[in-house]
Design an enzyme around this catalytic site. Structure first.
Site, PDB file in Angstrom:
ATOM      1  N   ASP A  15       0.849  -1.188   0.000  1.00 33.68           N
ATOM      2  CA  ASP A  15       0.000   0.000   0.000  1.00 33.68           C
ATOM      3  C   ASP A  15       0.894   1.249   0.000  1.00 33.68           C
ATOM      4  O   ASP A  15       2.086   1.174   0.324  1.00 33.68           O
ATOM      5  CB  ASP A  15      -0.885  -0.042   1.254  1.00 33.68           C
ATOM      6  CG  ASP A  15      -1.702   1.216   1.446  1.00 33.68           C
ATOM      7  OD1 ASP A  15      -2.369   1.635   0.487  1.00 33.68           O
ATOM      8  OD2 ASP A  15      -1.642   1.788   2.548  1.00 33.68           O
ATOM      9  N   THR A  49      -2.989   0.550  -4.331  1.00 32.70           N
ATOM     10  CA  THR A  49      -3.405   1.757  -3.637  1.00 32.70           C
ATOM     11  C   THR A  49      -4.812   2.171  -4.036  1.00 32.70           C
ATOM     12  O   THR A  49      -5.316   1.763  -5.085  1.00 32.70           O
ATOM     13  CB  THR A  49      -2.426   2.910  -3.970  1.00 32.70           C
ATOM     14  OG1 THR A  49      -2.869   4.133  -3.369  1.00 32.70           O
ATOM     15  CG2 THR A  49      -2.327   3.129  -5.473  1.00 32.70           C
ATOM     16  N   LYS A 199      -8.088  -5.224  -3.435  1.00 35.15           N
ATOM     17  CA  LYS A 199      -6.664  -5.556  -3.472  1.00 35.15           C
ATOM     18  C   LYS A 199      -6.400  -7.058  -3.414  1.00 35.15           C
ATOM     19  O   LYS A 199      -5.331  -7.512  -3.828  1.00 35.15           O
ATOM     20  CB  LYS A 199      -5.930  -4.835  -2.336  1.00 35.15           C
ATOM     21  CG  LYS A 199      -5.931  -3.316  -2.484  1.00 35.15           C
ATOM     22  CD  LYS A 199      -5.101  -2.665  -1.398  1.00 35.15           C
ATOM     23  CE  LYS A 199      -5.122  -1.152  -1.516  1.00 35.15           C
ATOM     24  NZ  LYS A 199      -4.267  -0.483  -0.503  1.00 35.15           N
ATOM     25  N   ASP A 222      -2.313  -0.649   5.789  1.00 41.08           N
ATOM     26  CA  ASP A 222      -2.760  -0.061   7.048  1.00 41.08           C
ATOM     27  C   ASP A 222      -4.244   0.280   7.092  1.00 41.08           C
ATOM     28  O   ASP A 222      -4.774   0.616   8.145  1.00 41.08           O
ATOM     29  CB  ASP A 222      -1.986   1.233   7.327  1.00 41.08           C
ATOM     30  CG  ASP A 222      -2.481   2.388   6.452  1.00 41.08           C
ATOM     31  OD1 ASP A 222      -2.513   2.224   5.209  1.00 41.08           O
ATOM     32  OD2 ASP A 222      -2.829   3.442   7.003  1.00 41.08           O
TER      33      ASP A 222
END
Length: 273
Positions: A15, A49, A199, A222
């Protein structure tokens, strides 16, 4: 946390915001060195991302990434030359429903990403300057989003009221009925994407393209959009500042992005092995 189940790592999917990047959106010297060390020994490194493709080009260039990257939470896979390898857009009904729900909350800024543009109605919104600094390009101001409804890659709802965004996240999840996904990439950002724009699916596609077994992949993240890849990878690592809910879904926890947590994970789980 679960038990590590992978062998030697061959692919690291990372990420960006809150993970690889510092709060000022820079890459720390230690994180940069760790990524270059991976590349030097032949371990694949690439990015996943919530950002649009245009919002990750500087970092891709800085790190010398020649692999496909995953933008819009995996909704778009982008080759090194900028061409799209795969794209999952929001169904029109999900776009309509999302905009209808968000219209009832005047304090929520609504951004639409379509046609490689960042679209919004209020250029003076409290979160706009911060986002422009992060993405590195300016938004396009429009009167409404109707003409883009069939071509939407992602909708973002953002405001300072974290509790409201959490409530909207659950409300939209209930309303979509598998038409779309709603997840907070950061506390102040609620992303709405197509069902396959996640993702986890991006990791599987990238691993297949590179011929890497999933058990030899490591992912680092995160936010609320990262557990989708945590659940598919051989080794999942959450950042130290991530919420308890996110940390609990990862196999390991590293330090925060202020403490070079990405570099620590790479050094511990890849380079030292």
């Amino acid at each position: 946390m679960n038990t590590v189940k992978q062998g030697a790592i061959e692919l690291v999917l990372c990420d960006m915001d809150g993970t690889l990047l510092m709060p000022d959106h820079s890459i720390s010297p230690r994180n940069f060195a760790a990524v270059k060390a991976l590349q030097a020994i032949g371990v694949h490194f690439t990015l996943a991302t919530g950002r649009p493709p245009r919002g990750m080009r500087d970092q891709v260039k800085q790190l010398g990434i020649e692999l496909p990257t995953a933008a819009f939470n995996g909704g778009v896979l982008v080759s090194a030359d900028g061409s799209y390898l795969q794209s999952h857009r929001l169904p029109y009904e999900a776009v309509r429903k999302t905009l209808e729900v968000l219209a009832h909350h005047s304090e929520v800024e609504v951004w639409v990403f379509a046609d490689d543009e960042w679209l919004l109605r209020d250029p003076h919104g409290p979160m706009v300057a911060q986002e422009q600094n992060s993405l590195g390009y300016a938004p396009r101001v429009v009167l409404d989003f109707e003409q883009y409804g069939q071509r939407v890659d992602k909708i973002v709802a953002t405001c300072r009221n974290v509790s409201l965004l959490a409530e909207l996240e659950h409300q939209l999840q209930r309303a979509f009925n598998d038409q779309a996904l709603a997840s907070r990439s950061q506390a102040h950002y609620l992303d709405v994407t197509a069902p396959r724009a996640n993702k986890g699916d991006a990791l599987v596609t990238l691993a297949n393209l590179l011929g890497v077994p999933l058990e030899r992949t490591m992912v680092i993240g995160d936010g609320g959009n990262d557990p989708a890849m945590f659940h598919r990878a051989g080794l999942s690592v959450a950042m130290g500042q991530a919420s308890q809910e996110v940390r609990q879904q990862a196999m390991q926890v590293t330090s925060s992005n202020l403490e070079d947590g990405v570099a620590q994970a790479i050094e511990r789980y890849v380079l030292k092995r």
